[in-house]
Structure formats: C-alpha cells, structure tokens
Write a protein that holds these residues in place. Structure first.
Motif, PDB file in Angstrom:
ATOM      1  N   SER A 126     -60.704 -33.383   7.323  1.00 15.56           N
ATOM      2  CA  SER A 126     -60.688 -33.139   8.967  1.00 15.56           C
ATOM      3  C   SER A 126     -59.946 -34.229   9.634  1.00 15.56           C
ATOM      4  CB  SER A 126     -61.899 -32.871   9.270  1.00 15.56           C
ATOM      5  OG  SER A 126     -62.198 -32.728  10.607  1.00 15.56           O
ATOM      6  N   PRO A 127     -58.870 -33.944  10.086  1.00 20.17           N
ATOM      7  CA  PRO A 127     -58.002 -32.928  10.326  1.00 20.17           C
ATOM      8  C   PRO A 127     -57.523 -32.160   8.828  1.00 20.17           C
ATOM      9  CG  PRO A 127     -57.339 -34.237  12.027  1.00 20.17           C
ATOM     10  CD  PRO A 127     -58.291 -35.043  11.173  1.00 20.17           C
ATOM     11  N   SER A 128     -57.185 -31.027   8.941  1.00 22.25           N
ATOM     12  CA  SER A 128     -56.785 -30.612   7.583  1.00 22.25           C
ATOM     13  C   SER A 128     -55.421 -31.034   7.313  1.00 22.25           C
ATOM     14  CB  SER A 128     -56.664 -29.117   7.497  1.00 22.25           C
ATOM     15  OG  SER A 128     -55.979 -28.458   8.591  1.00 22.25           O
ATOM     16  N   MET A 129     -54.936 -31.096   6.090  1.00 24.78           N
ATOM     17  CA  MET A 129     -53.746 -31.007   5.581  1.00 24.78           C
ATOM     18  C   MET A 129     -52.477 -30.533   6.450  1.00 24.78           C
ATOM     19  SD  MET A 129     -51.984 -30.993   1.650  1.00 24.78           S
ATOM     20  CE  MET A 129     -52.952 -32.696   1.001  1.00 24.78           C
ATOM     21  N   ASN A 130     -51.659 -31.047   6.437  1.00 31.79           N
ATOM     22  CA  ASN A 130     -50.193 -30.459   6.954  1.00 31.79           C
ATOM     23  C   ASN A 130     -49.344 -29.691   5.950  1.00 31.79           C
ATOM     24  OD1 ASN A 130     -50.283 -31.670   9.860  1.00 31.79           O
ATOM     25  ND2 ASN A 130     -50.338 -33.496   8.807  1.00 31.79           N
ATOM     26  N   PHE A 131     -48.993 -28.820   6.367  1.00 29.36           N
ATOM     27  CA  PHE A 131     -48.071 -27.918   5.115  1.00 29.36           C
ATOM     28  C   PHE A 131     -46.854 -27.682   5.800  1.00 29.36           C
ATOM     29  CE2 PHE A 131     -52.614 -26.198   3.822  1.00 29.36           C
ATOM     30  CZ  PHE A 131     -52.386 -27.241   2.694  1.00 29.36           C
ATOM     31  N   LEU A 132     -45.760 -28.087   5.350  1.00 34.63           N
ATOM     32  CA  LEU A 132     -44.426 -27.967   5.835  1.00 34.63           C
ATOM     33  C   LEU A 132     -43.503 -27.497   4.835  1.00 34.63           C
ATOM     34  CD1 LEU A 132     -44.072 -31.771   7.147  1.00 34.63           C
ATOM     35  CD2 LEU A 132     -44.321 -29.671   8.353  1.00 34.63           C
ATOM     36  N   THR A 133     -42.583 -26.373   5.221  1.00 33.46           N
ATOM     37  CA  THR A 133     -41.625 -25.820   4.596  1.00 33.46           C
ATOM     38  C   THR A 133     -40.714 -26.813   4.248  1.00 33.46           C
ATOM     39  OG1 THR A 133     -42.110 -23.674   4.978  1.00 33.46           O
ATOM     40  CG2 THR A 133     -40.428 -23.897   4.133  1.00 33.46           C
ATOM     41  N   VAL A 136     -35.446 -26.632  -7.980  1.00 33.97           N
ATOM     42  CA  VAL A 136     -34.191 -27.131  -7.231  1.00 33.97           C
ATOM     43  C   VAL A 136     -33.321 -26.211  -6.509  1.00 33.97           C
ATOM     44  CG1 VAL A 136     -32.255 -28.474  -7.479  1.00 33.97           C
ATOM     45  CG2 VAL A 136     -34.110 -29.068  -8.872  1.00 33.97           C
ATOM     46  N   GLY A 137     -33.096 -26.472  -5.284  1.00 33.64           N
ATOM     47  CA  GLY A 137     -32.644 -25.471  -4.226  1.00 33.64           C
ATOM     48  C   GLY A 137     -33.308 -24.566  -3.813  1.00 33.64           C
ATOM     49  N   ARG A 138     -34.698 -24.466  -3.834  1.00 27.54           N
ATOM     50  CA  ARG A 138     -35.665 -23.521  -3.482  1.00 27.54           C
ATOM     51  C   ARG A 138     -36.666 -24.140  -2.459  1.00 27.54           C
ATOM     52  NH1 ARG A 138     -38.159 -21.270  -8.868  1.00 27.54           N
ATOM     53  NH2 ARG A 138     -39.832 -20.051  -7.319  1.00 27.54           N
ATOM     54  N   LYS A 139     -37.345 -23.200  -1.723  1.00 28.99           N
ATOM     55  CA  LYS A 139     -38.347 -23.451  -0.674  1.00 28.99           C
ATOM     56  C   LYS A 139     -39.452 -24.021  -1.173  1.00 28.99           C
ATOM     57  CE  LYS A 139     -35.760 -22.770   2.977  1.00 28.99           C
ATOM     58  NZ  LYS A 139     -35.272 -23.572   3.802  1.00 28.99           N
ATOM     59  N   VAL A 140     -40.281 -25.082  -1.090  1.00 29.72           N
ATOM     60  CA  VAL A 140     -41.537 -25.529  -1.350  1.00 29.72           C
ATOM     61  C   VAL A 140     -42.460 -25.867  -0.461  1.00 29.72           C
ATOM     62  CG1 VAL A 140     -40.553 -26.562  -3.621  1.00 29.72           C
ATOM     63  CG2 VAL A 140     -40.543 -27.882  -1.972  1.00 29.72           C
ATOM     64  N   VAL A 141     -43.795 -25.993  -0.500  1.00 26.91           N
ATOM     65  CA  VAL A 141     -44.507 -26.541   0.437  1.00 26.91           C
ATOM     66  C   VAL A 141     -44.989 -27.921   0.247  1.00 26.91           C
ATOM     67  CG1 VAL A 141     -46.757 -26.160   1.498  1.00 26.91           C
ATOM     68  CG2 VAL A 141     -45.276 -24.230   0.872  1.00 26.91           C
ATOM     69  N   LEU A 142     -44.646 -28.814   1.313  1.00 24.32           N
ATOM     70  CA  LEU A 142     -45.028 -30.125   1.242  1.00 24.32           C
ATOM     71  C   LEU A 142     -46.310 -30.355   1.795  1.00 24.32           C
ATOM     72  CD1 LEU A 142     -44.404 -33.384   0.936  1.00 24.32           C
ATOM     73  CD2 LEU A 142     -43.220 -33.151   2.885  1.00 24.32           C
ATOM     74  N   GLY A 143     -47.347 -30.913   1.302  1.00 24.09           N
ATOM     75  CA  GLY A 143     -48.547 -31.302   2.004  1.00 24.09           C
ATOM     76  C   GLY A 143     -48.736 -32.609   2.320  1.00 24.09           C
ATOM     77  N   LEU A 144     -48.922 -32.911   3.372  1.00 23.40           N
ATOM     78  CA  LEU A 144     -49.281 -34.412   3.923  1.00 23.40           C
ATOM     79  C   LEU A 144     -50.393 -34.406   4.896  1.00 23.40           C
ATOM     80  CD1 LEU A 144     -45.375 -35.229   5.229  1.00 23.40           C
ATOM     81  CD2 LEU A 144     -46.589 -36.314   3.206  1.00 23.40           C
ATOM     82  N   ARG A 145     -51.222 -35.312   4.563  1.00 28.66           N
ATOM     83  CA  ARG A 145     -52.495 -35.734   5.242  1.00 28.66           C
ATOM     84  C   ARG A 145     -52.107 -36.357   6.303  1.00 28.66           C
ATOM     85  NH1 ARG A 145     -56.608 -33.109   3.273  1.00 28.66           N
ATOM     86  NH2 ARG A 145     -56.873 -32.868   1.069  1.00 28.66           N
ATOM     87  N   PRO A 146     -52.885 -36.156   7.649  1.00 26.12           N
ATOM     88  CA  PRO A 146     -52.462 -37.051   8.877  1.00 26.12           C
ATOM     89  C   PRO A 146     -52.547 -38.496   8.399  1.00 26.12           C
ATOM     90  CG  PRO A 146     -54.386 -35.116   9.264  1.00 26.12           C
ATOM     91  CD  PRO A 146     -54.127 -35.361   7.620  1.00 26.12           C
ATOM     92  N   GLU A 147     -53.260 -39.018   7.572  1.00 26.56           N
ATOM     93  CA  GLU A 147     -53.383 -40.507   7.127  1.00 26.56           C
ATOM     94  C   GLU A 147     -52.224 -40.764   6.611  1.00 26.56           C
ATOM     95  OE1 GLU A 147     -56.470 -38.788   4.468  1.00 26.56           O
ATOM     96  OE2 GLU A 147     -55.663 -38.325   6.461  1.00 26.56           O
ATOM     97  N   MET A 182     -44.764 -41.316   0.941  1.00 23.24           N
ATOM     98  CA  MET A 182     -44.507 -39.916   0.208  1.00 23.24           C
ATOM     99  C   MET A 182     -45.318 -40.246  -1.086  1.00 23.24           C
ATOM    100  SD  MET A 182     -42.592 -37.600   1.525  1.00 23.24           S
ATOM    101  CE  MET A 182     -42.245 -36.852   0.372  1.00 23.24           C
ATOM    102  N   GLY A 183     -45.580 -41.574  -1.246  1.00 21.03           N
ATOM    103  CA  GLY A 183     -46.421 -41.845  -2.422  1.00 21.03           C
ATOM    104  C   GLY A 183     -47.767 -40.926  -2.735  1.00 21.03           C
ATOM    105  N   ARG A 184     -48.206 -40.676  -1.678  1.00 15.54           N
ATOM    106  CA  ARG A 184     -49.609 -39.656  -1.613  1.00 15.54           C
ATOM    107  C   ARG A 184     -49.337 -38.170  -1.412  1.00 15.54           C
ATOM    108  NH1 ARG A 184     -53.929 -42.605   1.766  1.00 15.54           N
ATOM    109  NH2 ARG A 184     -52.202 -43.103   3.231  1.00 15.54           N
ATOM    110  N   ALA A 185     -48.238 -37.977  -1.282  1.00 15.60           N
ATOM    111  CA  ALA A 185     -47.794 -36.451  -0.852  1.00 15.60           C
ATOM    112  C   ALA A 185     -47.989 -35.473  -2.070  1.00 15.60           C
ATOM    113  CB  ALA A 185     -46.243 -36.306  -0.141  1.00 15.60           C
ATOM    114  N   VAL A 186     -47.837 -34.354  -1.817  1.00 14.12           N
ATOM    115  CA  VAL A 186     -48.134 -33.168  -2.709  1.00 14.12           C
ATOM    116  C   VAL A 186     -47.396 -32.059  -2.527  1.00 14.12           C
ATOM    117  CG1 VAL A 186     -50.709 -33.809  -3.362  1.00 14.12           C
ATOM    118  CG2 VAL A 186     -50.287 -32.420  -1.586  1.00 14.12           C
ATOM    119  N   LEU A 187     -47.029 -31.351  -3.695  1.00 10.84           N
ATOM    120  CA  LEU A 187     -46.078 -30.047  -3.428  1.00 10.84           C
ATOM    121  C   LEU A 187     -46.629 -28.896  -3.924  1.00 10.84           C
ATOM    122  CD1 LEU A 187     -42.415 -31.259  -4.736  1.00 10.84           C
ATOM    123  CD2 LEU A 187     -43.196 -31.160  -2.465  1.00 10.84           C
TER     124      LEU A 187
END
Length: 373
Positions: A236-243, A282-293, A358-363
């Motif tokens: 909380s706040p929840s993870m950010n999801f980016l295309t 590779v070359g496709r859309k994925v969802v990148l997850g980034l927490r506020p911190e 980016m060391g703590r990002a998730v896909l």
C-alpha cells in the motif's frame, strides 16, 4: 509433524464451489495469515478448519490426526471472532472462564487460568465488569483472553480487529504480535487487510476465487509475487503496472516504455535477473511491475555514481503522509505512484528527476498475468 495440514479441500454451496482443492501445511508455533479480497474463500476455509462448516471433500489434519468430520469441540481449537461473541449478562471473569467450565475444568484451575490471561492482557482491573461497560479494544482483549485461557493445539482468529478504529487496530496488532512471540502458539488468522498480514505473519496464504495463489513469507509474497494479482494486492500503495516492449540488444535486455509527447524511456534489465522465458517475449509487450519505493529522487551530488535509471516527468499530484511523500506522475501510458523522502520539495505541475531501481522490478505476461522474471 505439521500442526495443521489441509489436503485438497473443496467446499460447495449448492452449485457454487467456494474452495477449490485447497492444500497447505503449517508447523507448530507458526503464525499463518489467510488474506485476500472479500468473497475469496478465506473465512470459509477458517470455518472448515474450526469444524463450523463441513467440507465437500478433502482432509483436515490437526497434529497429525484426521479431524475432517469431528465437531468443533473435538478438534481442540480456540477461536476469536470478529464480533467478540461475549455473553452480555456475564462479567469479564465469567466470560473468560466459561469455556473452561464447559470442559469441566476444576474451579481452582479456572481461577488460575483467568488470573494468568488477565495479567497477560492487562485486563485484571476489568474482571468484574460486564461487556457493556467496556470499550471496543477492551472487549477484544476479553475475547482473546477467553481463547488464551485454554491451551488448544491451534488458535483461530477471524478478522478480530476489523471492528476497531485505525489507531486501536495498530495497538492491538502489536499486542497480538507480542503474545505470539511470548507464547509460541500456532495461529491461523483471517484478514482482508494486507498491512495486518505483512506485520503479523510468519507465512501468508494469498487467496483468490477459492484458490491459494501463493504461500510464503511476507518478504516472498511482497518482493517475489507469482502473478499480477498477488503483486497488486500486497502493498500500500499497490504496485505500478506499466506496458513495455521487451528488446534485446547485443547481450542485454531492455524495456522500452513509450510516453505520449515525450521521448521513450529505456530501462535496462539487470543480467542477474534474466530468465530463460524472456527470450520468447523479445519484441512483444510485457507488463513491468514497479513498487512506489522503487523510485527515488535524483540527487545531483550523486551524479553518475547513483544506481538506477534516470527519467524526468511533470508531477501531477503531491500527497504528504508525514513519514514520506507520495507523488503521482506520468510514465508510459499511465500515471505511477512514487514514494520519496519527506524533504522532497517538488510542487504539483513541476518537473522532477527520479531514478528507477530496476534491480527490484518484476515482469509479467500481459495475457496470463503470470510472473516472467
């Protein structure tokens, strides 16, 4: 031997399947929290463990003994309810002792047990009062005292703090944590509050639609979520999801986040976190997850030595919380939430340079919502 083991438990209400082959096991002295949105099946699972709700199929074992078809009284469990369930005509002393009296515990042992838990919960001065003379927090302590007066194999807590105000919930959460550390009891605890789950649990089972999506430590479910639901629900706040578009250049992966009206943001993916599955995307859309911190304010003194990828954006909303500041700003096709230090002096409408760790990002896979890396 596990203190509690659940084997492929199903529960149907008519044609609706509420629990779908649920399996888990916890050790003696462990604090397990069942967490998930309303209607996910966590309270039904709790009632099945307690014997209040018969299962359609599967097994429930307590201390290695099959109790699937035993009554609640035969299971040697104690339960603390959301509604306290105190007898209004009895004093606090009588409420705490009632379960022991029903089990025909000798009077002297009952009195000793009442004094012990009253002292433990700091309610000795309330023993001769009726529930109507108590505050919400005091009633909750009495309900806990009634459970603690016995020494069952497992304690079950069904959203015990949901009727309390925010400040009292924090205080009671601390008391429950202290009690568990002091007594080393086995606890199964139901809540929809993921902050409660993160602060109290040894292990968390995240539920959705009658399934357990992930069972792990608070650190595992927060930092290594198995899918987008777990990632978005915990925190909380929840993870950010980016295309983003996954690219591969030379030997490295990177993510391209397209931003309307501005230059694309290129985010290098750490080699240490590469997985074999990424090659197919590779070359496709994925969802990148980034927490506020995962965002931090750029400090010009650090310059090129600072870790993380730098980007700049115009802040749309500033939300001071005291301990930190939450910012809303555009990144890609969405607005993201960034958590920065309380000394950040940016105002809404002004540009701010931030670094992304980016060391703590998730896909995630955008279709299945399962974790890729």
């Amino acid at each position: 031997m596990s203190a509690l083991e659940i084997r492929e438990v199903r529960k149907d209400f008519g044609s609706t399947r509420v629990l779908k082959d649920v399996s888990l096991a916890i050790d003696s002295g462990e604090f397990l929290i069942l967490v998930g949105p309303s209607g996910c099946g966590k309270s039904t699972l709790m009632n099945a463990i307690a014997g209040l709700e018969p299962v359609t199929s599967g097994q429930i074992l307590i201390a290695g003994k099959d109790v699937t078809w035993q009554t609640p009284a035969e299971r040697d469990i104690a339960m603390v309810f959301q509604s306290y369930a105190l007898y209004p005509s009895m004093t606090v002393r009588q409420n705490i002792a009632f379960g022991l009296e029903m089990r025909k515990v000798p009077k002297r042992e009952r009195e000793e047990a009442v004094e012990r838990v009253a002292d433990l919960l700091q309610i000795s001065h309330l023993l001769d009062r009726k529930p109507s003379q108590l505050s919400g927090g005091q009633r909750q302590r009495v309900a806990m005292g009634r459970a603690l007066a016995r020494e069952p194999k497992i304690y079950l807590f069904d959203e015990p703090l949901s009727n309390l105000d925010a400040k009292l919930r924090v205080e009671m959460r601390t008391e429950i944590k202290k009690l568990h550390q002091r007594l080393g009891t086995t606890i199964v605890y139901v809540t929809h509050d993921q902050i409660e789950a993160m602060t109290l649990a040894d292990s968390i089972a995240v539920m959705r639609d009658g399934h357990i999506l992930q069972l792990g430590t608070p650190d595992e479910v927060y930092n290594d979520p198995v899918d987008m639901f777990v990632a978005g629900f915990m925190g909380s706040p929840s993870m950010n999801f980016l295309t983003a578009t996954l690219e591969h250049e030379a030997v490295d992966y990177r993510l391209r986040v397209s931003t309307q009206g501005e230059e694309d943001v290129l985010l290098p993916w750490p080699q240490a976190h590469e997985t074999p599955a990424m090659a197919e995307y590779v070359g496709r859309k994925v969802v990148l997850g980034l927490r506020p911190e995962h965002f931090s304010e750029e400090d010009e003194r650090l310059g090129e030595h600072a870790e993380g990828t730098l980007f700049s954006a115009r802040v749309t909303v500033v939300e001071p919380t005291g301990a930190d500041i939450l910012l809303r700003l555009p990144l890609g096709e969405k607005e993201v939430t960034a958590r920065v230090g309380p000394k950040c002096r940016v105002a809404a409408g002004k540009r701010l340079a931030l670094r992304i760790d980016m060391g703590r990002a998730v896909l995630f896979d955008p279709q299945t919502e399962q974790r890729l890396a």
